[in-house]
Design a protein around this motif. Structure first.
Motif, mmCIF file in Angstrom:
data_model
loop_
_atom_site.group_PDB
_atom_site.id
_atom_site.type_symbol
_atom_site.label_atom_id
_atom_site.label_comp_id
_atom_site.label_asym_id
_atom_site.label_seq_id
_atom_site.Cartn_x
_atom_site.Cartn_y
_atom_site.Cartn_z
ATOM 1 N N GLY A 3 -32.515 123.811 -17.207
ATOM 2 C CA GLY A 3 -33.102 125.011 -16.634
ATOM 3 C C GLY A 3 -33.729 125.956 -17.633
ATOM 4 O O GLY A 3 -34.228 127.002 -17.272
ATOM 5 N N ARG A 4 -33.695 125.612 -18.894
ATOM 6 C CA ARG A 4 -34.272 126.478 -19.926
ATOM 7 C C ARG A 4 -34.909 125.602 -20.992
ATOM 8 O O ARG A 4 -34.220 124.863 -21.680
ATOM 9 C CB ARG A 4 -33.188 127.345 -20.540
ATOM 10 N N VAL A 21 -23.625 127.004 -27.364
ATOM 11 C CA VAL A 21 -22.275 127.073 -26.789
ATOM 12 C C VAL A 21 -22.335 126.801 -25.286
ATOM 13 O O VAL A 21 -21.535 126.028 -24.741
ATOM 14 C CB VAL A 21 -21.625 128.451 -27.078
ATOM 15 N N VAL A 22 -23.291 127.417 -24.607
ATOM 16 C CA VAL A 22 -23.432 127.224 -23.167
ATOM 17 C C VAL A 22 -23.776 125.766 -22.858
ATOM 18 O O VAL A 22 -23.212 125.171 -21.938
ATOM 19 C CB VAL A 22 -24.469 128.205 -22.573
ATOM 20 N N ALA A 23 -24.677 125.191 -23.621
ATOM 21 C CA ALA A 23 -25.054 123.789 -23.388
ATOM 22 C C ALA A 23 -23.841 122.868 -23.537
ATOM 23 O O ALA A 23 -23.625 121.974 -22.707
ATOM 24 C CB ALA A 23 -26.163 123.371 -24.358
ATOM 25 N N HIS A 24 -23.044 123.095 -24.577
ATOM 26 C CA HIS A 24 -21.835 122.287 -24.754
ATOM 27 C C HIS A 24 -20.856 122.516 -23.607
ATOM 28 O O HIS A 24 -20.231 121.578 -23.101
ATOM 29 C CB HIS A 24 -21.157 122.606 -26.090
ATOM 30 N N GLY A 25 -20.721 123.782 -23.202
ATOM 31 C CA GLY A 25 -19.827 124.094 -22.094
ATOM 32 C C GLY A 25 -20.237 123.409 -20.804
ATOM 33 O O GLY A 25 -19.401 122.835 -20.090
ATOM 34 N N GLY A 50 -24.437 132.576 -15.726
ATOM 35 C CA GLY A 50 -25.523 131.982 -14.953
ATOM 36 C C GLY A 50 -25.390 130.475 -14.805
ATOM 37 O O GLY A 50 -26.004 129.872 -13.923
ATOM 38 N N HIS A 51 -24.564 129.878 -15.653
ATOM 39 C CA HIS A 51 -24.299 128.436 -15.580
ATOM 40 C C HIS A 51 -22.882 128.173 -15.079
ATOM 41 O O HIS A 51 -22.337 127.085 -15.265
ATOM 42 C CB HIS A 51 -24.506 127.783 -16.950
ATOM 43 N N ASP A 52 -22.297 129.195 -14.432
ATOM 44 C CA ASP A 52 -20.963 129.092 -13.836
ATOM 45 C C ASP A 52 -19.878 128.691 -14.825
ATOM 46 O O ASP A 52 -18.981 127.907 -14.513
ATOM 47 C CB ASP A 52 -20.969 128.123 -12.646
#
Length: 111
Positions: A3-4, A21-25, A50-52
């Motif tokens: 999405g980005r 960090v978000v991508a790994h999460g 935004g990515h829950d």
């Protein structure tokens, strides 16, 4: 990251660490793991939400450490927090956090 576009994340270097960090999460959550990400900046926290993803802040970690009795004095807690603040601008000044109250509450329970 889903999405980005990668190019967008690379244009905003201050958010790149949070994006990683978000991508790994997201990856680990999609693999069926329970994920909790530690992010200090509000922009990164919003990105994670935004990515829950569930977010824990540096302040949360410091307060857990207080509860475990890691810091013998409030001065030690404040010093450790100050060292962390040097790594980025996402952390609020010590006095603006709930850490002083957490320390005082812990000390009162210990006495």
């Amino acid at each position: 990251m889903r999405g980005r576009p990668l190019e967008e994340a690379l244009r905003e270097p201050k958010d790149l660490g949070e994006a990683v960090v978000v991508a790994h999460g997201v990856h680990h959550r999609d693999q069926g793991h329970e994920v909790l990400v530690a992010i200090d900046g509000q922009g990164g926290q919003a990105m994670a939400a935004g990515h829950d993803l569930r977010v824990i802040t540096v302040e949360d970690v410091m307060e857990l450490a207080v509860g475990f009795g890691t810091f013998g004095t409030e001065g030690e807690l404040k010093s450790a927090y100050g060292k962390l603040r040097r790594f980025g601008d996402g952390l609020m000044p010590y006095g603006a956090t709930t850490s002083p109250m957490a320390f005082k509450g812990w000390r009162a329970r210990e006495e």
